[in-house]
Design an enzyme around this catalytic site. Structure first.
Site, PDB file in Angstrom:
ATOM      1  N   GLY A  88      -4.274  11.039  -0.191  1.00 31.53           N
ATOM      2  CA  GLY A  88      -4.890  12.062   0.653  1.00 31.53           C
ATOM      3  C   GLY A  88      -4.448  13.483   0.302  1.00 31.53           C
ATOM      4  N   GLY A 143      -0.493   8.277   0.269  1.00 37.43           N
ATOM      5  CA  GLY A 143      -0.414   9.558  -0.422  1.00 37.43           C
ATOM      6  C   GLY A 143       0.729  10.412   0.102  1.00 37.43           C
ATOM      7  CE  LYS A 159      -0.205   4.955   7.490  1.00 37.37           C
ATOM      8  NZ  LYS A 159      -0.821   4.874   6.159  1.00 37.37           N
ATOM      9  CE  LYS A 215      -2.378   3.535   1.838  1.00 39.34           C
ATOM     10  NZ  LYS A 215      -2.063   4.593   2.804  1.00 39.34           N
ATOM     11  CG  ASP A 231      -3.712   2.979   5.567  1.00 37.30           C
ATOM     12  OD1 ASP A 231      -2.689   2.672   4.958  1.00 37.30           O
ATOM     13  OD2 ASP A 231      -3.891   4.090   6.099  1.00 37.30           O
TER      14      ASP A 231
HETATM   15  N1  ADP Z   1       2.495   7.334  16.655  1.00 33.83           N
HETATM   16  C1  ADP Z   1       2.691   7.692  15.384  1.00 33.83           C
HETATM   17  N2  ADP Z   1       3.794   7.274  14.727  1.00 33.83           N
HETATM   18  C2  ADP Z   1       4.039   7.638  13.453  1.00 33.83           C
HETATM   19  N3  ADP Z   1       3.227   8.460  12.742  1.00 33.83           N
HETATM   20  C3  ADP Z   1       2.120   8.912  13.336  1.00 33.83           C
HETATM   21  C4  ADP Z   1       1.792   8.539  14.678  1.00 33.83           C
HETATM   22  N4  ADP Z   1       0.613   9.135  15.002  1.00 33.83           N
HETATM   23  C5  ADP Z   1       0.242   9.846  13.943  1.00 33.83           C
HETATM   24  N5  ADP Z   1       1.123   9.720  12.922  1.00 33.83           N
HETATM   25  C6  ADP Z   1       0.988  10.392  11.642  1.00 33.83           C
HETATM   26  O1  ADP Z   1       0.496   9.488  10.685  1.00 33.83           O
HETATM   27  C7  ADP Z   1       0.996   9.893   9.418  1.00 33.83           C
HETATM   28  C8  ADP Z   1       0.806   8.757   8.433  1.00 33.83           C
HETATM   29  O2  ADP Z   1      -0.556   8.694   8.080  1.00 33.83           O
HETATM   30  P1  ADP Z   1      -1.041   9.361   6.710  1.00 33.83           P
HETATM   31  O3  ADP Z   1      -0.633  10.775   6.646  1.00 33.83           O
HETATM   32  O4  ADP Z   1      -2.472   9.024   6.514  1.00 33.83           O
HETATM   33  O5  ADP Z   1      -0.101   8.566   5.737  1.00 33.83           O
HETATM   34  P2  ADP Z   1      -0.343   7.806   4.361  1.00 33.83           P
HETATM   35  O6  ADP Z   1      -0.709   8.869   3.372  1.00 33.83           O
HETATM   36  O7  ADP Z   1       1.007   7.225   4.130  1.00 33.83           O
HETATM   37  O8  ADP Z   1      -1.414   6.802   4.575  1.00 33.83           O
HETATM   38  C9  ADP Z   1       2.417  10.285   9.719  1.00 33.83           C
HETATM   39  O9  ADP Z   1       2.951  11.149   8.757  1.00 33.83           O
HETATM   40  C10 ADP Z   1       2.305  10.936  11.090  1.00 33.83           C
HETATM   41  O10 ADP Z   1       2.157  12.329  10.959  1.00 33.83           O
HETATM   42  C1  X2W Z   2     -12.298   7.753   3.559  1.00 31.32           C
HETATM   43  C2  X2W Z   2     -10.954   8.356   3.366  1.00 31.32           C
HETATM   44  O1  X2W Z   2     -10.439   9.031   4.232  1.00 31.32           O
HETATM   45  N1  X2W Z   2     -10.345   8.117   2.194  1.00 31.32           N
HETATM   46  C3  X2W Z   2      -9.058   8.626   1.862  1.00 31.32           C
HETATM   47  C4  X2W Z   2      -8.632   7.967   0.558  1.00 31.32           C
HETATM   48  C5  X2W Z   2      -7.201   8.233   0.206  1.00 31.32           C
HETATM   49  C6  X2W Z   2      -6.236   7.683   1.230  1.00 31.32           C
HETATM   50  O2  X2W Z   2      -6.534   6.819   2.027  1.00 31.32           O
HETATM   51  O3  X2W Z   2      -5.007   8.236   1.117  1.00 31.32           O
HETATM   52  P1  X2W Z   2      -3.752   8.043   2.076  1.00 31.32           P
HETATM   53  O4  X2W Z   2      -3.192   6.720   1.805  1.00 31.32           O
HETATM   54  O5  X2W Z   2      -2.862   9.135   1.646  1.00 31.32           O
HETATM   55  O6  X2W Z   2      -4.193   8.200   3.508  1.00 31.32           O
HETATM   56  C7  X2W Z   2      -9.091  10.175   1.691  1.00 31.32           C
HETATM   57  O7  X2W Z   2     -10.096  10.710   1.243  1.00 31.32           O
HETATM   58  O8  X2W Z   2      -8.057  10.806   1.981  1.00 31.32           O
END
Ligand code: ADP
Ligand code: X2W
Length: 265
Positions: free
Chosen positions: A42, A11, A214, A8, A159
């Site tokens: 995202g 974003g 996640k 995976k 995720d």
């Molecule tokens: N305990 C933690 N450890 C690491 N990252 C964390 C934690 N809690 C929150 N985060 C945040 O989660 C983010 C990852 O989630 P997200 O931005 O949705 O990433 P992705 O786009 O890779 O799914 C990290 O950049 C960080 O800011």
């Molecule tokens: C429902 C929901 O939140 N959907 C996400 C879909 C994209 C996603 O999951 O992107 P990341 O991997 O960057 O987190 C969103 O709209 O951001």
């Protein structure tokens, strides 16, 4: 035995994925491993929303998705990000095929809760369709959208989509590539973490925002029998290495194994 790996790509890391990611996808795929890529996007969605004067709102890491937002989600995920990833894989000679969860009803979905709008959860994965794609020797690159019986499209957290796909396919590994070295606690990255500690970290606000879906997805995968689940940093070359990032494990193990120090923000 033939391995199946679900990767995976978050974003957060898309623009900064280390070239080793593409090289290692190629190596894995060429050596006969079945590779499935699921991606989010995202930041790309938020950027499009802001251009339209819309303010992104999240509840526990999920984007509140009204009608207009859903269109932007589809543009960003199925259009922009999906093709960006596919072209980079193709440049690396991987036979990548970009699809979304809507295509072939790959991800059947239902609404999570009315307050979130068109946010969906996966109710069914079209395993036959994915098997057919994989049996062609292709690498599916899947945008996290879903669709219900009536044709309504849903925005699915990537995720969650990746975990549901990994579970349905009985994957050997689920690797969640993000922009952090793993799960951070007190400025350190955990080498391993087990379910009770994850729940505690969520309750105490150590795990927040996008890290919540996640780890919840990782837990679901663990409960459904995926044996290797890791959260790794896709910015680095060693994301594929055994032992990289945080491994989500079933037994109560020491969680204070440090794999790297996190620079102060
Ligand atoms: N305990 C933690 N450890 C690491 N990252 C964390 C934690 N809690 C929150 N985060 C945040 O989660 C983010 C990852 O989630 P997200 O931005 O949705 O990433 P992705 O786009 O890779 O799914 C990290 O950049 C960080 O800011
Ligand atoms: C429902 C929901 O939140 N959907 C996400 C879909 C994209 C996603 O999951 O992107 P990341 O991997 O960057 O987190 C969103 O709209 O951001």
């Amino acid at each position: 035995m033939e391995q199946l790996v679900v990767l995976k790509v978050g974003g957060s890391v898309l623009e900064r994925l280390h070239p080793a990611f593409f090289a290692q996808c190629f190596e894995a795929w060429r050596s006969g491993t079945k590779v499935v890529i699921v991606h989010g996007g995202g930041p790309a969605i938020s950027e499009l929303m802001e251009k339209q004067g819309k303010k992104p709102t999240f509840v526990k890491g999920r984007r509140v998705t009204d009608d207009e937002t859903l269109s932007l989600v589809q543009m960003a995920l199925a259009g922009q990000v999906n093709k960006q990833l596919v072209t980079r894989l193709i440049k690396q000679h991987v036979a990548a095929i970009g699809i979304s969860g809507v295509d072939l009803e790959l991800l059947k979905a239902e609404q999570v809760e009315p307050e979130l709008g068109y946010v969906g959860r996966v109710t069914d994965v079209n395993v036959d369709a994915l098997d057919q794609v994989l049996s062609q020797g292709w690498v599916p690159v899947i945008a996290s959208l879903g669709v219900d019986e009536s044709g309504q499209v849903y925005n699915i957290n990537a995720d969650e989509a990746a975990a549901d796909i990994a579970i349905a396919l009985g994957a050997d590994q689920l690797v969640l590539l993000s922009d952090v070295d793993g799960i951070c606690v007190d400025g350190r990255v955990l080498e391993k973490v087990s379910p009770p500690s994850i729940e505690r970290y969520i309750q105490t606000g150590v795990i927040t925002g996008g890290m919540i879906p996640k780890v919840r997805s990782a837990l679901q995968s663990l409960y459904k029998g995926i044996s290797v689940i890791r959260i790794v940093n896709g910015v680095h070359a060693d994301a594929f290495k055994q032992g990289a990032g945080t491994c989500i494990v079933n037994e109560e193990v020491i969680e204070h194994g440090v794999v790297s120090n996190v620079p102060p923000s």
